[in-house]
Design an enzyme around this catalytic site. Structure first.
Site, PDB file in Angstrom:
ATOM      1  N   ASP A   9      41.583  36.013  40.934  1.00 53.75           N
ATOM      2  CA  ASP A   9      41.010  37.256  40.936  1.00 53.75           C
ATOM      3  C   ASP A   9      41.999  38.269  40.788  1.00 53.75           C
ATOM      4  OD1 ASP A   9      40.097  39.640  42.062  1.00 53.75           O
ATOM      5  OD2 ASP A   9      39.654  38.872  44.322  1.00 53.75           O
ATOM      6  N   ASN A  23      32.154  50.552  32.357  1.00 55.17           N
ATOM      7  CA  ASN A  23      31.186  50.951  31.325  1.00 55.17           C
ATOM      8  C   ASN A  23      31.581  52.156  30.889  1.00 55.17           C
ATOM      9  OD1 ASN A  23      30.096  52.777  33.269  1.00 55.17           O
ATOM     10  ND2 ASN A  23      29.881  50.866  34.603  1.00 55.17           N
ATOM     11  N   VAL A  32      33.642  42.582  37.721  1.00 60.04           N
ATOM     12  CA  VAL A  32      35.450  42.778  38.236  1.00 60.04           C
ATOM     13  C   VAL A  32      35.503  44.393  38.302  1.00 60.04           C
ATOM     14  CG1 VAL A  32      35.816  43.255  35.654  1.00 60.04           C
ATOM     15  CG2 VAL A  32      37.412  42.326  37.131  1.00 60.04           C
ATOM     16  N   ASP A  33      34.498  45.014  37.664  1.00 57.03           N
ATOM     17  CA  ASP A  33      34.587  46.610  37.900  1.00 57.03           C
ATOM     18  C   ASP A  33      34.519  46.937  39.452  1.00 57.03           C
ATOM     19  OD1 ASP A  33      34.875  49.381  37.369  1.00 57.03           O
ATOM     20  OD2 ASP A  33      32.725  49.498  36.151  1.00 57.03           O
ATOM     21  N   SER A 120      33.285  41.532  28.653  1.00 53.61           N
ATOM     22  CA  SER A 120      32.134  41.485  28.126  1.00 53.61           C
ATOM     23  C   SER A 120      31.388  39.975  28.312  1.00 53.61           C
ATOM     24  CB  SER A 120      32.026  41.703  26.722  1.00 53.61           C
ATOM     25  OG  SER A 120      32.097  43.017  26.396  1.00 53.61           O
ATOM     26  N   THR A 121      32.112  39.003  29.008  1.00 50.28           N
ATOM     27  CA  THR A 121      31.492  37.910  29.256  1.00 50.28           C
ATOM     28  C   THR A 121      30.511  37.456  30.257  1.00 50.28           C
ATOM     29  OG1 THR A 121      33.332  36.534  30.473  1.00 50.28           O
ATOM     30  CG2 THR A 121      33.520  36.595  27.979  1.00 50.28           C
ATOM     31  N   GLY A 122      30.467  38.703  31.179  1.00 51.26           N
ATOM     32  CA  GLY A 122      29.826  38.570  32.498  1.00 51.26           C
ATOM     33  C   GLY A 122      28.326  39.204  32.168  1.00 51.26           C
TER      34      GLY A 122
HETATM   35  N1  AR6 Z   1      38.694  38.943  38.716  1.00 54.62           N
HETATM   36  C1  AR6 Z   1      38.820  38.463  37.616  1.00 54.62           C
HETATM   37  N2  AR6 Z   1      37.535  38.230  36.611  1.00 54.62           N
HETATM   38  C2  AR6 Z   1      36.544  38.596  37.326  1.00 54.62           C
HETATM   39  C3  AR6 Z   1      36.435  39.147  38.757  1.00 54.62           C
HETATM   40  C4  AR6 Z   1      37.501  39.218  39.324  1.00 54.62           C
HETATM   41  N3  AR6 Z   1      37.523  39.744  40.645  1.00 54.62           N
HETATM   42  N4  AR6 Z   1      35.097  39.513  38.866  1.00 54.62           N
HETATM   43  C5  AR6 Z   1      34.393  39.034  37.793  1.00 54.62           C
HETATM   44  N5  AR6 Z   1      35.147  38.420  36.958  1.00 54.62           N
HETATM   45  P1  AR6 Z   1      31.770  41.666  34.317  1.00 54.62           P
HETATM   46  P2  AR6 Z   1      31.510  42.566  31.481  1.00 54.62           P
HETATM   47  C6  AR6 Z   1      34.953  38.286  35.599  1.00 54.62           C
HETATM   48  O1  AR6 Z   1      30.292  41.472  34.565  1.00 54.62           O
HETATM   49  O2  AR6 Z   1      30.515  41.673  30.876  1.00 54.62           O
HETATM   50  C7  AR6 Z   1      29.986  46.195  35.283  1.00 54.62           C
HETATM   51  O3  AR6 Z   1      29.010  46.367  36.112  1.00 54.62           O
HETATM   52  C8  AR6 Z   1      33.480  37.651  35.412  1.00 54.62           C
HETATM   53  O4  AR6 Z   1      33.389  36.365  35.786  1.00 54.62           O
HETATM   54  O5  AR6 Z   1      32.728  41.896  35.243  1.00 54.62           O
HETATM   55  O6  AR6 Z   1      32.164  43.343  30.643  1.00 54.62           O
HETATM   56  C9  AR6 Z   1      30.671  47.215  34.636  1.00 54.62           C
HETATM   57  O7  AR6 Z   1      30.599  48.421  35.325  1.00 54.62           O
HETATM   58  C10 AR6 Z   1      33.364  37.674  33.967  1.00 54.62           C
HETATM   59  O8  AR6 Z   1      34.027  36.536  33.033  1.00 54.62           O
HETATM   60  O9  AR6 Z   1      32.030  42.565  32.846  1.00 54.62           O
HETATM   61  C11 AR6 Z   1      29.792  47.184  33.504  1.00 54.62           C
HETATM   62  O10 AR6 Z   1      28.521  48.086  33.522  1.00 54.62           O
HETATM   63  C12 AR6 Z   1      34.328  39.017  33.384  1.00 54.62           C
HETATM   64  O11 AR6 Z   1      35.003  39.262  34.714  1.00 54.62           O
HETATM   65  C13 AR6 Z   1      29.488  45.676  33.101  1.00 54.62           C
HETATM   66  O12 AR6 Z   1      29.662  45.125  34.404  1.00 54.62           O
HETATM   67  C14 AR6 Z   1      33.669  40.151  32.853  1.00 54.62           C
HETATM   68  O13 AR6 Z   1      32.552  40.264  33.644  1.00 54.62           O
HETATM   69  C15 AR6 Z   1      30.535  45.337  32.189  1.00 54.62           C
HETATM   70  O14 AR6 Z   1      30.073  43.796  31.927  1.00 54.62           O
END
Ligand code: AR6
Length: 174
Positions: A9, A23, A32-33, A120-122
């Site tokens: 984490d 974003n 993660v945000d 970007s992978t979430g």
């Molecule tokens: N620590 C490390 N990695 C994490 C954590 C954590 N605590 N939580 C999630 N991840 P995402 P995106 C991973 O969706 O695709 C937000 O709403 C997760 O498993 O967080 O860039 C923003 O405000 C994945 O592999 O980000 C934007 O609107 C990675 O972090 C949008 O999501 C990225 O997933 C950005 O989407």
């Protein structure tokens, strides 16, 4: 090797800077945000609001830096990854720019240790294998040119990203 991948984490890591997959609004969100703003507390949002007042939000591929509030790191570097759109909208170049511009800010702020999530992978649905290749290759090339950074950690949240990132790191060692 100054790059490693761990399952973690990112909010718990004691590094100089953690990177946020934000974003363009910089006002927080899910994934993660959401975790970073939740754990770091309101200071981060206050810092983001100052940046918004100065320059609007943050464009895709660019990065801004704030304090890390209550987290053990010193800074949060907020970068905005591309939404995956089938690959026809320069998503790969934009993702590489996220890593480059985040690391540039890290260097400018004397950060020696930096942790990245798999940007970007979430919620943004960038294919994980492609994203891991771009992330590792881009960070590797940047570190060749910038010796002040001691370590970059990929803080992978899921097994699949951990495995894919480790695979890419192995290729560098061959
Ligand atoms: N620590 C490390 N990695 C994490 C954590 C954590 N605590 N939580 C999630 N991840 P995402 P995106 C991973 O969706 O695709 C937000 O709403 C997760 O498993 O967080 O860039 C923003 O405000 C994945 O592999 O980000 C934007 O609107 C990675 O972090 C949008 O999501 C990225 O997933 C950005 O989407």
């Amino acid at each position: 090797m100054r790059i490693k991948a761990i399952k973690a984490d990112i909010t718990a890591l004691e590094v100089d800077a953690i990177v946020n997959a934000a974003n363009t609004s910089l006002l927080g969100g899910g994934g993660v945000d959401g975790a970073i703003h939740r754990v770091g507390g309101l200071q981060i949002l206050e810092d983001c609001r100052k940046i918004i007042a100065r320059q609007g939000g943050c464009k895709v591929g660019e990065a801004v830096i704030t304090s890390a509030g209550k987290m053990p790191s010193k800074y949060v570097i907020h970068t905005v990854g591309p939404v995956w759109n089938g690959g026809e909208k320069n998503e790969e170049e934009k993702l590489a720019n996220c890593y480059i511009n985040s690391l540039k800010l890290a260097v400018e702020n004397n950060c020696k240790t930096v942790a990245f999530p798999n940007i970007s992978t979430g919620i943004y649905h960038f294919p994980k294998e492609k994203a891991a290749k771009i992330a590792v290759q881009t960070v590797y090339e940047f570190l060749q040119e910038h010796k002040t950074i001691v370590e970059v950690i990929f803080a992978c949240f899921d097994e699949e990203n951990l495995m894919l990132t480790k695979n890419e790191l192995k290729k560098l060692r061959q």
